[in-house]
Design a protein around this motif. Structure first.
Motif, PDB file in Angstrom:
ATOM      1  N   GLY A 220      -6.488  -5.923   1.397  1.00  0.00           N
ATOM      2  CA  GLY A 220      -5.254  -5.718   2.157  1.00  0.00           C
ATOM      3  C   GLY A 220      -5.507  -5.243   3.583  1.00  0.00           C
ATOM      4  N   VAL A 221      -6.370  -4.257   3.716  1.00  0.00           N
ATOM      5  CA  VAL A 221      -6.657  -3.688   5.037  1.00  0.00           C
ATOM      6  C   VAL A 221      -7.209  -4.768   5.981  1.00  0.00           C
ATOM      7  CG1 VAL A 221      -8.262  -2.131   6.209  1.00  0.00           C
ATOM      8  CG2 VAL A 221      -6.894  -1.297   4.285  1.00  0.00           C
TER       9      VAL A 221
ATOM     10  N   ASN B 169       0.823  -1.209   0.000  1.00  0.00           N
ATOM     11  CA  ASN B 169       0.000   0.000   0.000  1.00  0.00           C
ATOM     12  C   ASN B 169       0.861   1.265   0.000  1.00  0.00           C
ATOM     13  OD1 ASN B 169      -2.387  -1.358  -0.201  1.00  0.00           O
ATOM     14  ND2 ASN B 169      -2.903  -1.248   1.977  1.00  0.00           N
TER      15      ASN B 169
ATOM     16  N   GLY C   4      -9.527  -6.091  -5.251  1.00  0.00           N
ATOM     17  CA  GLY C   4      -9.044  -5.034  -4.360  1.00  0.00           C
ATOM     18  C   GLY C   4      -9.784  -4.990  -3.043  1.00  0.00           C
ATOM     19  N   GLY C   5      -9.253  -4.161  -2.135  1.00  0.00           N
ATOM     20  CA  GLY C   5      -9.919  -3.918  -0.866  1.00  0.00           C
ATOM     21  C   GLY C   5      -9.741  -4.998   0.183  1.00  0.00           C
TER      22      GLY C   5
ATOM     23  N   LYS D   4       1.944   1.637  -3.543  1.00  0.00           N
ATOM     24  CA  LYS D   4       0.851   2.026  -4.448  1.00  0.00           C
ATOM     25  C   LYS D   4       0.321   3.428  -4.162  1.00  0.00           C
ATOM     26  CE  LYS D   4      -1.827  -1.624  -3.666  1.00  0.00           C
ATOM     27  NZ  LYS D   4      -3.038  -2.482  -3.765  1.00  0.00           N
ATOM     28  N   TYR D   5       0.077   3.719  -2.862  1.00  0.00           N
ATOM     29  CA  TYR D   5      -0.653   4.950  -2.554  1.00  0.00           C
ATOM     30  C   TYR D   5       0.233   6.078  -2.049  1.00  0.00           C
ATOM     31  CZ  TYR D   5      -4.341   1.519  -2.960  1.00  0.00           C
ATOM     32  OH  TYR D   5      -5.145   0.515  -3.426  1.00  0.00           O
TER      33      TYR D   5
HETATM   34  N1  LIG Z   1      -0.819   3.668   2.751  1.00  0.00           N
HETATM   35  C1  LIG Z   1      -1.978   4.150   2.210  1.00  0.00           C
HETATM   36  N2  LIG Z   1      -2.058   5.451   1.825  1.00  0.00           N
HETATM   37  C2  LIG Z   1      -3.206   5.936   1.274  1.00  0.00           C
HETATM   38  N3  LIG Z   1      -4.299   5.196   1.063  1.00  0.00           N
HETATM   39  C3  LIG Z   1      -4.296   3.915   1.409  1.00  0.00           C
HETATM   40  C4  LIG Z   1      -3.136   3.317   2.016  1.00  0.00           C
HETATM   41  N4  LIG Z   1      -3.436   2.031   2.275  1.00  0.00           N
HETATM   42  C5  LIG Z   1      -4.701   1.839   1.849  1.00  0.00           C
HETATM   43  N5  LIG Z   1      -5.231   2.961   1.327  1.00  0.00           N
HETATM   44  C6  LIG Z   1      -6.626   3.127   0.800  1.00  0.00           C
HETATM   45  O1  LIG Z   1      -7.448   2.116   1.379  1.00  0.00           O
HETATM   46  C7  LIG Z   1      -8.047   1.298   0.351  1.00  0.00           C
HETATM   47  C8  LIG Z   1      -8.104  -0.156   0.788  1.00  0.00           C
HETATM   48  O2  LIG Z   1      -6.792  -0.693   0.845  1.00  0.00           O
HETATM   49  P1  LIG Z   1      -6.572  -2.257   0.664  1.00  0.00           P
HETATM   50  O3  LIG Z   1      -7.534  -2.978   1.558  1.00  0.00           O
HETATM   51  O4  LIG Z   1      -5.125  -2.546   0.862  1.00  0.00           O
HETATM   52  O5  LIG Z   1      -7.013  -2.620  -0.823  1.00  0.00           O
HETATM   53  P2  LIG Z   1      -6.452  -2.236  -2.270  1.00  0.00           P
HETATM   54  O6  LIG Z   1      -5.103  -1.625  -2.119  1.00  0.00           O
HETATM   55  O7  LIG Z   1      -6.428  -3.542  -2.969  1.00  0.00           O
HETATM   56  O8  LIG Z   1      -7.466  -1.292  -2.835  1.00  0.00           O
HETATM   57  C9  LIG Z   1      -7.192   1.508  -0.889  1.00  0.00           C
HETATM   58  O9  LIG Z   1      -7.914   1.337  -2.068  1.00  0.00           O
HETATM   59  C10 LIG Z   1      -6.709   2.944  -0.687  1.00  0.00           C
HETATM   60  O10 LIG Z   1      -7.662   3.853  -1.173  1.00  0.00           O
END
Ligand SMILES: Nc1ncnc2c1ncn2[C@@H]1O[C@H](COP(=O)(O)OP(=O)(O)O)[C@@H](O)[C@H]1O
Ligand SMILES: Nc1ncnc2c1ncn2[C@@H]1O[C@H](COP(=O)(O)OP(=O)(O)O)[C@@H](O)[C@H]1O
Lengths: 109, 141, 141, 109
Positions: C105-106, C50, C102-103, C53-54
């Protein structure tokens, strides 16, 4: 590393499992020295579960061998993987240790 | 920082396995041949073991920094400590025909790496630089 | 630095395997149960993914610092980056009954760790703190 | 990760080997999408050599499944290790995917 000690036909077989390095070799040394202090005639070490050995592990066996030779005991190393054998060869210790493919070979020697 | 990773461990033998794992991971990422990876893993372990034994003398509150990188020169490992300064001229493995415990580590380090040198300009502690030259096959695809 | 190790990697997915290996090594050193180690490995990978990616948005010249430690609180992993600040209130996994890519990881991070919190006092970038409480059996013997 | 694609009784079997993570899943996705774009009726993925999968790998398969369902194709997952099965269960995806113990089970279904 874990160390297992079994009796096989009256001689101890030490079987270390895992990595022998600066962290684990003191424990191995303690076990070896305990058996050697009893003037064990023949001591077998089964390398079958040893995934890694560094110079501290090698030094432990060299020390054990020297001590055993002083009273005519024999230290036999069994089942070294090719990677570990290679380190013994590089260190010119393959000629110094008694090394066998399996336990029966070692016992019949 | 490109293509380089750094790891800091306490100067305690318990953490050598982590250093070995990272060394292997880096070797795989850079497509080194398997036997080279094994030799490099052992050599890095030996170098860190020596830092623990001679530079830090068992003081496990000290730490060791290890940096791995791949450059045009090759696969490079730099090991930093803040321990007692080594006298590189006194670091010598035993003769391999003189069978006694110890004195193998230096040989194993030199077998794996083409360059093994202490950075003499470092003020406090030691910086050991290890470089293994790579042939063209290795490297990130 | 006691009982803690730190690793710095480029914000590039290629190095996630190194982070996983270090996580597993640390879990083993501290005698965590095998399934806990697997869950923690996956969670740390997800958290670093994450960040890549973010927070870093594919800028692989950025780096990620990961610190592992074992304290009375438990097994702690702190992940630092200098990327775009996250809005923790917007970070949310998808409902597990809503099947789409997606969604996840959290959810996997929260499954492995008892505490998952962004350090709001950090000025630039993000610091994510993950803590898994340990029961008495674990820990260095 | 390496990806092997074989034909078995007229259907492709994809066999990834190693870890499926954010680094390797784009390659897996490309292979899946290539086969799906040809409207492959049945696609088998053999997990026998997959040691690890993270959410980016799972997302890849969810995307593949959705695409295949749109034309009535079937995506069958085979030989998941207990650790990987556990992630599918946790994600409530064990009910969404067709999951089989071995290739013959998958073919006869
Ligand atoms: N480190 C981060 N910084 C900013 N946004 C994040 C971060 N981690 C997660 N997110 C946000 O939370 C959402 C859910 O994350 P996640 O469950 O890992 O699924 P995914 O990455 O597959 O969408 C992501 O789509 C993103 O919008
Ligand atoms: N980092 C170091 N700092 C100081 N002295 C060292 C260092 N590394 C090696 N030495 C010296 O070089 C000798 C040979 O090292 P080595 O071949 O690793 O064998 P060993 O540590 O088993 O004696 C050591 O005995 C020590 O005197």
């Amino acid at each position: 590393m874990k160390i297992d000690i079994k009796d096989y036909k009256g001689s101890p077989i030490i079987t270390p499992t895992g990595d022998i390095d600066l962290y684990s070799s003191p424990e191995l040394r303690a076990e070896l020295m305990r058996l050697i202090s009893k003037k064990t005639r023949a001591l077998h070490v089964d390398f079958g579960n040893v995934s890694y050995i560094d110079s501290s592990g090698i030094a432990t066996f060299v020390e054990g061998l020297k001590n055993m030779k002083s009273y005519g005991g024999r230290l036999k190393l069994i089942g070294l993987s090719e990677a570990i054998m290679e380190i013994f060869r590089f260190s010119k210790l393959d000629k110094v240790f008694e090394i066998y493919g399996n336990i029966d070979e070692a016992f019949n020697s | 920082m490109k293509d380089s990773i750094a790891i800091t461990i306490p100067a305690h033998p318990r953490y050598l396995c982590v250093v070995r794992d990272v060394t292997v991971s880096m070797g795989k990422i850079y497509n080194l041949p398997e036997t080279d990876i094994e030799n490099i893993k052992l050599a890095v372990d030996e170098a860190c073991s020596n830092v623990i034994k001679y530079a830090c003398r068992g003081d496990t509150t000290q730490k060791i920094d290890i940096k791995f990188s791949v450059t045009k020169k090759g696969f490079e490992v730099v090991i930093d400590d803040n321990g007692i300064k080594a006298k590189p001229e006194l670091i010598e493995g035993r003769s391999l025909t003189d069978i006694r415990p110890g004195g193998l580590g230096v040989h194993l380090i030199k077998r794996a790496f083409d360059v093994v040198s202490f950075d003499e300009t470092k003020k406090k502690g030691n910086r050991l630089r290890l470089i293994r030259r790579l042939d063209k096959k290795a490297g990130v695809q």
